[in-house]
Scaffold this motif. Structure first.
Motif, PDB file in Angstrom:
ATOM      1  N   GLY A  42      54.814  -7.055 -84.449  1.00 26.85           N
ATOM      2  CA  GLY A  42      53.377  -6.950 -84.254  1.00 26.85           C
ATOM      3  C   GLY A  42      52.788  -5.858 -85.118  1.00 26.85           C
ATOM      4  N   LEU A  43      51.515  -5.975 -85.427  1.00 27.45           N
ATOM      5  CA  LEU A  43      50.883  -4.989 -86.298  1.00 27.45           C
ATOM      6  C   LEU A  43      50.880  -3.597 -85.680  1.00 27.45           C
ATOM      7  CD1 LEU A  43      47.819  -7.050 -87.598  1.00 27.45           C
ATOM      8  CD2 LEU A  43      50.036  -6.698 -88.704  1.00 27.45           C
ATOM      9  N   GLY A  44      50.895  -3.523 -84.373  1.00 29.11           N
ATOM     10  CA  GLY A  44      50.872  -2.224 -83.698  1.00 29.11           C
ATOM     11  C   GLY A  44      52.241  -1.685 -83.341  1.00 29.11           C
ATOM     12  N   VAL A  45      53.295  -2.318 -83.843  1.00 33.78           N
ATOM     13  CA  VAL A  45      54.662  -1.844 -83.584  1.00 33.78           C
ATOM     14  C   VAL A  45      55.078  -0.942 -84.742  1.00 33.78           C
ATOM     15  CG1 VAL A  45      57.064  -2.527 -83.294  1.00 33.78           C
ATOM     16  CG2 VAL A  45      55.232  -3.907 -82.267  1.00 33.78           C
ATOM     17  N   PHE A  46      55.422   0.314 -84.421  1.00 38.23           N
ATOM     18  CA  PHE A  46      55.746   1.276 -85.458  1.00 38.23           C
ATOM     19  C   PHE A  46      57.153   1.830 -85.267  1.00 38.23           C
ATOM     20  CE2 PHE A  46      51.052   2.000 -84.800  1.00 38.23           C
ATOM     21  CZ  PHE A  46      50.667   1.220 -85.886  1.00 38.23           C
ATOM     22  N   GLU A  47      57.795   2.110 -86.378  1.00 36.68           N
ATOM     23  CA  GLU A  47      59.077   2.788 -86.335  1.00 36.68           C
ATOM     24  C   GLU A  47      58.838   4.289 -86.195  1.00 36.68           C
ATOM     25  OE1 GLU A  47      62.270   1.326 -88.584  1.00 36.68           O
ATOM     26  OE2 GLU A  47      61.187  -0.433 -89.325  1.00 36.68           O
ATOM     27  N   GLY A  48      59.900   5.023 -85.863  1.00 37.20           N
ATOM     28  CA  GLY A  48      59.723   6.437 -85.582  1.00 37.20           C
ATOM     29  C   GLY A  48      60.431   7.382 -86.523  1.00 37.20           C
ATOM     30  N   ASP A  49      61.078   6.858 -87.551  1.00 36.17           N
ATOM     31  CA  ASP A  49      61.869   7.703 -88.441  1.00 36.17           C
ATOM     32  C   ASP A  49      61.654   7.269 -89.883  1.00 36.17           C
ATOM     33  OD1 ASP A  49      63.747   9.330 -89.662  1.00 36.17           O
ATOM     34  OD2 ASP A  49      65.470   8.158 -88.982  1.00 36.17           O
ATOM     35  N   PRO A  50      60.698   7.890 -90.594  1.00 41.03           N
ATOM     36  CA  PRO A  50      60.441   7.462 -91.970  1.00 41.03           C
ATOM     37  C   PRO A  50      61.645   7.628 -92.889  1.00 41.03           C
ATOM     38  CG  PRO A  50      59.199   9.451 -91.422  1.00 41.03           C
ATOM     39  CD  PRO A  50      59.748   8.926 -90.150  1.00 41.03           C
ATOM     40  N   CYS A  70      59.033   6.331-106.773  1.00 49.95           N
ATOM     41  CA  CYS A  70      59.222   7.403-105.794  1.00 49.95           C
ATOM     42  C   CYS A  70      58.140   7.410-104.727  1.00 49.95           C
ATOM     43  CB  CYS A  70      59.312   8.757-106.502  1.00 49.95           C
ATOM     44  SG  CYS A  70      57.795   9.279-107.364  1.00 49.95           S
ATOM     45  N   SER A  71      56.871   7.345-105.134  1.00 51.43           N
ATOM     46  CA  SER A  71      55.792   7.398-104.146  1.00 51.43           C
ATOM     47  C   SER A  71      55.599   6.057-103.450  1.00 51.43           C
ATOM     48  CB  SER A  71      54.490   7.850-104.809  1.00 51.43           C
ATOM     49  OG  SER A  71      54.191   7.054-105.941  1.00 51.43           O
ATOM     50  N   GLY A  72      56.025   4.966-104.099  1.00 50.60           N
ATOM     51  CA  GLY A  72      56.024   3.682-103.403  1.00 50.60           C
ATOM     52  C   GLY A  72      57.000   3.698-102.242  1.00 50.60           C
ATOM     53  N   LEU A  73      58.149   4.340-102.434  1.00 48.33           N
ATOM     54  CA  LEU A  73      59.144   4.463-101.366  1.00 48.33           C
ATOM     55  C   LEU A  73      58.596   5.267-100.199  1.00 48.33           C
ATOM     56  CD1 LEU A  73      62.074   4.198-100.252  1.00 48.33           C
ATOM     57  CD2 LEU A  73      62.590   6.305-101.513  1.00 48.33           C
ATOM     58  N   THR A  74      58.018   6.427-100.466  1.00 56.43           N
ATOM     59  CA  THR A  74      57.517   7.252 -99.371  1.00 56.43           C
ATOM     60  C   THR A  74      56.320   6.595 -98.696  1.00 56.43           C
ATOM     61  OG1 THR A  74      56.289   8.565-101.019  1.00 56.43           O
ATOM     62  CG2 THR A  74      58.404   9.426-100.269  1.00 56.43           C
ATOM     63  N   GLN A  75      55.476   5.912 -99.472  1.00 52.64           N
ATOM     64  CA  GLN A  75      54.338   5.215 -98.879  1.00 52.64           C
ATOM     65  C   GLN A  75      54.815   4.120 -97.924  1.00 52.64           C
ATOM     66  OE1 GLN A  75      51.732   2.649-101.267  1.00 52.64           O
ATOM     67  NE2 GLN A  75      49.997   3.904-100.642  1.00 52.64           N
ATOM     68  N   GLN A  76      55.790   3.333 -98.349  1.00 54.17           N
ATOM     69  CA  GLN A  76      56.297   2.264 -97.502  1.00 54.17           C
ATOM     70  C   GLN A  76      57.003   2.802 -96.267  1.00 54.17           C
ATOM     71  OE1 GLN A  76      54.301   0.038 -98.714  1.00 54.17           O
ATOM     72  NE2 GLN A  76      55.838  -1.522 -98.318  1.00 54.17           N
ATOM     73  N   ALA A  77      57.765   3.887 -96.427  1.00 56.66           N
ATOM     74  CA  ALA A  77      58.510   4.452 -95.306  1.00 56.66           C
ATOM     75  C   ALA A  77      57.568   4.952 -94.216  1.00 56.66           C
ATOM     76  CB  ALA A  77      59.403   5.584 -95.793  1.00 56.66           C
ATOM     77  N   PHE A  78      56.508   5.630 -94.612  1.00 51.45           N
ATOM     78  CA  PHE A  78      55.589   6.173 -93.609  1.00 51.45           C
ATOM     79  C   PHE A  78      54.660   5.102 -93.052  1.00 51.45           C
ATOM     80  CE2 PHE A  78      57.097  10.219 -95.081  1.00 51.45           C
ATOM     81  CZ  PHE A  78      56.983  11.039 -93.961  1.00 51.45           C
ATOM     82  N   GLU A  79      54.295   4.102 -93.865  1.00 55.78           N
ATOM     83  CA  GLU A  79      53.437   3.057 -93.314  1.00 55.78           C
ATOM     84  C   GLU A  79      54.165   2.255 -92.237  1.00 55.78           C
ATOM     85  OE1 GLU A  79      50.239  -0.342 -94.642  1.00 55.78           O
ATOM     86  OE2 GLU A  79      51.414   0.684 -96.168  1.00 55.78           O
ATOM     87  N   ALA A  80      55.474   2.069 -92.390  1.00 59.06           N
ATOM     88  CA  ALA A  80      56.246   1.397 -91.344  1.00 59.06           C
ATOM     89  C   ALA A  80      56.227   2.191 -90.046  1.00 59.06           C
ATOM     90  CB  ALA A  80      57.686   1.191 -91.809  1.00 59.06           C
ATOM     91  N   CYS A  81      55.951   3.486 -90.156  1.00 55.74           N
ATOM     92  CA  CYS A  81      55.869   4.365 -88.979  1.00 55.74           C
ATOM     93  C   CYS A  81      54.424   4.580 -88.537  1.00 55.74           C
ATOM     94  CB  CYS A  81      56.533   5.702 -89.287  1.00 55.74           C
ATOM     95  SG  CYS A  81      58.299   5.579 -89.641  1.00 55.74           S
ATOM     96  N   GLY A  82      53.490   3.823 -89.118  1.00 54.01           N
ATOM     97  CA  GLY A  82      52.102   3.881 -88.676  1.00 54.01           C
ATOM     98  C   GLY A  82      51.241   4.891 -89.389  1.00 54.01           C
ATOM     99  N   LEU A  84      53.833  12.509 -87.193  1.00 56.07           N
ATOM    100  CA  LEU A  84      53.523  11.086 -87.069  1.00 56.07           C
ATOM    101  C   LEU A  84      52.455  10.830 -86.010  1.00 56.07           C
ATOM    102  CD1 LEU A  84      57.062   9.418 -87.325  1.00 56.07           C
ATOM    103  CD2 LEU A  84      55.361   9.747 -89.132  1.00 56.07           C
ATOM    104  N   ALA A  85      52.597  11.439 -84.836  1.00 55.68           N
ATOM    105  CA  ALA A  85      51.648  11.189 -83.750  1.00 55.68           C
ATOM    106  C   ALA A  85      50.245  11.634 -84.141  1.00 55.68           C
ATOM    107  CB  ALA A  85      52.099  11.901 -82.481  1.00 55.68           C
TER     108      ALA A  85
END
Length: 291
Positions: free
Chosen positions: A140-148, A172-184, A280-281
């Motif tokens: 779901g769009l509102g489901v987030f991971e907790g560990d970038p 490099c920044s594509g990786l960090t952008q994707q990692a944090f977006e998966a965490c919301g 993150l919160a």
């Protein structure tokens, strides 16, 4: 410091029409040519404002992070679908039928948005404009991971691609952008923007140079998930002394001792400029300051 007048972010002149990425991903290039440098990629289901067309390319600005450039118009659709799910696997396929033996029609990477039609067959979900996707690869769009850092680790071995931000290739920044977006948490696209606008400064451990060797003194200042910035480069810590980053030295996403990265990168672009930590919160609770 970047600002909204930065050519990468400045809104093109004239009226715009909203389009949506219909292919698996589209490169957003710096000129309307197939051989032009890619600044970023827009993934399936993301929306872009289109300001006109030159040949096969549309002048676009990505809604998610303001990035501007030229994208192949053939990969865009004018009818906007409202996403219901996102791809939660590193990479998945969309099939023309709910059959694992069918030839896939699209490759979708982590974070791509899809729109479920409501039709299901067993574990398969029909997604408009994409195809049938297995439910285990959707969230779901509102489901987030907790560990970038954990999300970033899933890209280990993915080839380095300038401007990329998908499992088939990323920078490099594509990786960090994707990692944090998966965490919301949405980060800006490039490393200088991330350093300027994301998180809070962390006082780094003391470093010193002795006979051309950089010694990075480890202490409890750094944490897993911290972002380490150089001029034009960023990586994420998996532990206080270990850096994960997509880089052109390894030509892939790789993990290595932080001290080794500091020494090698320092000889090319200089010392670490900043270490930043993202709560993150807190970041989820408020819109990004740069949007």
């Amino acid at each position: 410091m970047p600002d909204f007048n930065d050519p990468r972010l400045a809104r093109p002149a004239g009226p715009a029409t909203l389009f949506q990425v219909a292919s698996g991903a589209v490169a957003v290039r710096k000129a309307p040519r197939a051989d032009a440098e890619a600044g970023t990629f827009a993934l399936h289901g993301e929306t872009l404002d289109v300001f006109g067309q030159e040949g096969a390319f549309a002048r676009v600005q990505c809604r998610r992070d303001r990035y501007t450039g030229w994208a192949l118009a053939a990969g865009l659709a004018p009818a906007i679908l409202t996403p219901t799910h996102k791809v939660s696997a590193l990479r998945t396929y969309a099939f023309p039928a709910p059959d694992v033996k069918a030839p896939p029609v699209l490759t979708l990477s982590l974070g791509a948005r899809v729109t479920a039609t409501g039709l299901r067959e067993g574990a398969w979900v029909e997604c408009a404009r994409a195809g049938w996707v297995h439910e285990r690869h959707l969230a779901g769009l509102g489901v987030f991971e907790g560990d970038p850092a954990g999300v970033a680790s899933r890209f280990l071995g993915a080839p380095y691609l300038w401007g990329g931000r998908e499992s088939l290739g990323l920078d490099c920044s594509g990786l960090t952008q994707q990692a944090f977006e998966a965490c919301g948490v949405l980060l800006p696209r490039d490393s200088d923007m991330q350093m300027a606008w994301s998180g809070t400064e962390v006082t780094p451990p003391v470093s010193k140079s002795t006979q051309n060797d950089t010694v990075w003194a480890q202490n409890d200042t750094l944490r897993r998930g911290d972002l380490v910035f150089w001029e034009g480069h960023v990586g994420i810590l998996t532990a206080p002394g270990h850096l994960l980053h997509a880089n052109a030295h390894h030509m892939m996403t790789a993990e290595e001792p932080l001290a080794e990265a500091v020494e090698r990168i320092g000889k090319i672009v200089g010392p670490v400029l900043s270490v930043r930590r993202i709560d993150l919160a807190a970041a989820r609770a408020q819109p990004p300051v740069w949007l």
